[in-house]
Design a protein around this motif. Structure first.
Motif, PDB file in Angstrom:
ATOM      1  N   PRO A 271       0.826  -1.213   0.000  1.00 58.59           N
ATOM      2  CA  PRO A 271       0.000   0.000   0.000  1.00 58.59           C
ATOM      3  C   PRO A 271       0.855   1.256   0.000  1.00 58.59           C
ATOM      4  N   TRP A 272       0.442   2.229  -0.782  1.00 59.36           N
ATOM      5  CA  TRP A 272       1.197   3.474  -0.912  1.00 59.36           C
ATOM      6  C   TRP A 272       1.460   4.119   0.438  1.00 59.36           C
ATOM      7  N   SER A 273       0.501   3.983   1.381  1.00 58.74           N
ATOM      8  CA  SER A 273       0.597   4.656   2.672  1.00 58.74           C
ATOM      9  C   SER A 273       1.761   4.147   3.513  1.00 58.74           C
ATOM     10  N   MET A 274       2.283   2.973   3.206  1.00 58.79           N
ATOM     11  CA  MET A 274       3.407   2.432   3.964  1.00 58.79           C
ATOM     12  C   MET A 274       4.695   3.212   3.691  1.00 58.79           C
ATOM     13  N   ALA A 275       4.691   4.054   2.672  1.00 58.06           N
ATOM     14  CA  ALA A 275       5.895   4.792   2.287  1.00 58.06           C
ATOM     15  C   ALA A 275       6.004   6.161   2.942  1.00 58.06           C
ATOM     16  N   VAL A 276       4.978   6.553   3.703  1.00 56.28           N
ATOM     17  CA  VAL A 276       5.003   7.898   4.285  1.00 56.28           C
ATOM     18  C   VAL A 276       5.001   7.841   5.808  1.00 56.28           C
ATOM     19  N   ALA A 277       5.609   8.851   6.407  1.00 55.79           N
ATOM     20  CA  ALA A 277       5.651   8.978   7.857  1.00 55.79           C
ATOM     21  C   ALA A 277       4.362   9.626   8.363  1.00 55.79           C
ATOM     22  N   GLU A 278       4.233   9.758   9.670  1.00 60.29           N
ATOM     23  CA  GLU A 278       3.002  10.300  10.255  1.00 60.29           C
ATOM     24  C   GLU A 278       2.726  11.729   9.816  1.00 60.29           C
TER      25      GLU A 278
ATOM     26  N   GLY B 171       3.255  12.910   6.903  1.00 62.43           N
ATOM     27  CA  GLY B 171       3.002  12.960   5.466  1.00 62.43           C
ATOM     28  C   GLY B 171       4.238  13.023   4.613  1.00 62.43           C
ATOM     29  N   THR B 172       5.421  13.148   5.222  1.00 60.33           N
ATOM     30  CA  THR B 172       6.664  13.159   4.447  1.00 60.33           C
ATOM     31  C   THR B 172       7.046  11.727   4.075  1.00 60.33           C
ATOM     32  N   PHE B 173       7.904  11.607   3.082  1.00 62.90           N
ATOM     33  CA  PHE B 173       8.371  10.286   2.690  1.00 62.90           C
ATOM     34  C   PHE B 173       9.300   9.707   3.749  1.00 62.90           C
ATOM     35  N   LYS B 174       9.224   8.410   3.940  1.00 60.15           N
ATOM     36  CA  LYS B 174      10.152   7.746   4.841  1.00 60.15           C
ATOM     37  C   LYS B 174      11.574   7.826   4.281  1.00 60.15           C
ATOM     38  N   SER B 175      12.534   7.480   5.101  1.00 69.07           N
ATOM     39  CA  SER B 175      13.936   7.582   4.696  1.00 69.07           C
ATOM     40  C   SER B 175      14.250   6.607   3.565  1.00 69.07           C
ATOM     41  N   ALA B 176      15.349   6.848   2.886  1.00 69.93           N
ATOM     42  CA  ALA B 176      15.776   5.970   1.797  1.00 69.93           C
ATOM     43  C   ALA B 176      15.987   4.551   2.296  1.00 69.93           C
ATOM     44  N   ASP B 177      16.585   4.396   3.463  1.00 70.28           N
ATOM     45  CA  ASP B 177      16.815   3.058   4.015  1.00 70.28           C
ATOM     46  C   ASP B 177      15.491   2.349   4.287  1.00 70.28           C
ATOM     47  N   GLU B 178      14.550   3.060   4.871  1.00 72.39           N
ATOM     48  CA  GLU B 178      13.246   2.452   5.165  1.00 72.39           C
ATOM     49  C   GLU B 178      12.516   2.061   3.888  1.00 72.39           C
ATOM     50  N   LEU B 179      12.561   2.924   2.882  1.00 69.89           N
ATOM     51  CA  LEU B 179      11.883   2.626   1.619  1.00 69.89           C
ATOM     52  C   LEU B 179      12.537   1.449   0.902  1.00 69.89           C
ATOM     53  N   ALA B 180      13.861   1.425   0.871  1.00 70.85           N
ATOM     54  CA  ALA B 180      14.565   0.333   0.211  1.00 70.85           C
ATOM     55  C   ALA B 180      14.233  -1.003   0.870  1.00 70.85           C
ATOM     56  N   ALA B 181      14.174  -1.011   2.203  1.00 72.37           N
ATOM     57  CA  ALA B 181      13.839  -2.241   2.920  1.00 72.37           C
ATOM     58  C   ALA B 181      12.403  -2.672   2.646  1.00 72.37           C
TER      59      ALA B 181
ATOM     60  N   THR C  14       3.789   5.923  -5.746  1.00 74.32           N
ATOM     61  CA  THR C  14       4.801   4.869  -5.649  1.00 74.32           C
ATOM     62  C   THR C  14       5.767   4.944  -6.817  1.00 74.32           C
ATOM     63  N   TRP C  15       5.255   5.227  -8.012  1.00 75.79           N
ATOM     64  CA  TRP C  15       6.137   5.419  -9.171  1.00 75.79           C
ATOM     65  C   TRP C  15       7.161   6.509  -8.879  1.00 75.79           C
ATOM     66  N   PHE C  16       6.718   7.609  -8.298  1.00 79.31           N
ATOM     67  CA  PHE C  16       7.610   8.729  -7.998  1.00 79.31           C
ATOM     68  C   PHE C  16       8.724   8.312  -7.048  1.00 79.31           C
ATOM     69  N   LEU C  17       8.375   7.656  -5.960  1.00 77.78           N
ATOM     70  CA  LEU C  17       9.410   7.342  -4.968  1.00 77.78           C
ATOM     71  C   LEU C  17      10.363   6.271  -5.482  1.00 77.78           C
ATOM     72  N   LEU C  18       9.848   5.283  -6.229  1.00 73.41           N
ATOM     73  CA  LEU C  18      10.749   4.269  -6.780  1.00 73.41           C
ATOM     74  C   LEU C  18      11.704   4.879  -7.795  1.00 73.41           C
ATOM     75  N   THR C  19      11.193   5.774  -8.614  1.00 75.98           N
ATOM     76  CA  THR C  19      12.002   6.369  -9.678  1.00 75.98           C
ATOM     77  C   THR C  19      13.000   7.379  -9.146  1.00 75.98           C
ATOM     78  N   TYR C  20      12.530   8.293  -8.332  1.00 78.06           N
ATOM     79  CA  TYR C  20      13.368   9.427  -7.943  1.00 78.06           C
ATOM     80  C   TYR C  20      14.021   9.279  -6.567  1.00 78.06           C
ATOM     81  N   LEU C  21      13.328   8.693  -5.618  1.00 80.26           N
ATOM     82  CA  LEU C  21      13.911   8.575  -4.293  1.00 80.26           C
ATOM     83  C   LEU C  21      14.822   7.353  -4.175  1.00 80.26           C
ATOM     84  N   LEU C  22      14.427   6.249  -4.813  1.00 77.80           N
ATOM     85  CA  LEU C  22      15.256   5.044  -4.767  1.00 77.80           C
ATOM     86  C   LEU C  22      16.062   4.828  -6.045  1.00 77.80           C
TER      87      LEU C  22
END
Length: 285
Positions: A203-210, A212-222, A248-256
């Motif tokens: 779920p997309w919501s698993m990628a954001v912190a409380e 509303g910001t994106f979780k860290s790169a380490d958290e997202l990669a895991a 999710t496309w955005f974070l996979l492409t640009y953040l990871l």
């Protein structure tokens, strides 16, 4: 702690506050609730209506190149403008608009981390005044659907090959087929519940912190690697109409920094209503 692959695409609220009057920067607010802009927005921000501005009025597709150029002109944007997008729902529709701008090749597009919610939580300035800017001359671009957009037949072929990955970013109840109808979104109705075969549910919501910001790169990669979504694969994301999956496309492409990620904007409203398309439905009443 690892850093994002392209940290330049994310700007913080402090940055926006410092640059909102910069003539080289254009702020655009894109919300699911299109009335939110009218009750208060970041000063100088203009509104992007995801239905009226970004979609074709007849066929289910995006605006064409001529209409895109006209939209950019009305929003006082040139090809050299830094466009910063933000909105409600933890930037669902901001990343959706980001994705559409990238279909047309606009170079400098960014997302305000945390979106509208974070700006308001920090008690920053809001305005009900719609800023006025002189129109620009924006050349008619070429829309490229090949690199970041997936179509139904491509997804159908995709699920038959190894070395590929499919990410269903909807809720677990949508993924299993327990929840088929979305009363709050009657325009997104489908005849069948379930998910596309081989898709994993993140779920997309698993990628954001409380906040509303994106979780860290380490958290997202895991998060994604744990389900086999790794950078060596050709990845396609989907949801119901393509907005959550653009997040999710955005974070996979640009953040990871995944090199091959496409968004299937037809998503479940197309697949779940398609004749003869295979469906996995683990939930049974």
């Amino acid at each position: 702690m690892a850093t994002y692959t392209h940290p330049e695409v994310l700007v913080e609220t402090d940055w926006v506050a410092a640059h909102m009057h910069d003539p080289q920067v254009r702020l655009l607010e894109s919300n699911e609730d299109i009335l939110l802009y009218d009750i208060g927005h970041i000063p100088t921000a203009l509104k992007i209506d995801w239905v009226e501005d970004l979609n074709d009025p007849v066929i289910r597709d995006y605006l064409d190149a001529e209409r895109f150029a006209g939209l950019m002109s009305r929003k006082a944007i040139t090809p050299q403008t830094t466009v910063v997008l933000y909105g409600d729902k933890n930037n669902w529709w901001a990343t959706y608009a980001f994705w559409v701008l990238k279909l047309f090749g606009h170079q400098d597009v960014r997302i305000m981390n945390g979106g509208r919610t974070k700006w308001i939580a920090e008690k920053r300035e809001l305005s009900r005044v719609v800023a006025s800017f002189d129109p620009t001359e924006y050349p008619v671009p070429t829309r490229d659907d090949t690199a970041i957009r997936a179509f139904r037949d491509q997804v159908f072929q995709h699920i038959r090959h190894e070395g590929v990955a499919l990410v269903d970013v909807r809720s677990p109840q949508e993924y299993t087929g327990e929840r088929t109808h979305m009363p709050e979104y009657p325009q997104e109705g489908t005849l069948r519940g379930g998910h596309i075969p081989t898709a994993v549910n993140i779920p997309w919501s698993m990628a954001v912190a409380e906040d509303g910001t994106f979780k860290s790169a380490d958290e997202l990669a895991a998060l994604y690697s744990a389900q086999g979504i790794t950078p060596d694969k050709d990845v396609i994301t989907y949801c119901r109409i393509g907005e959550r999956s653009s997040h999710t496309w955005f974070l996979l492409t640009y953040l990871l920094g995944y090199p091959r990620v496409r968004n299937y904007d037809g998503s479940w409203t197309e697949w779940g209503n398609g004749v003869g398309l295979p469906i996995s439905k683990p939930y049974q009443r």
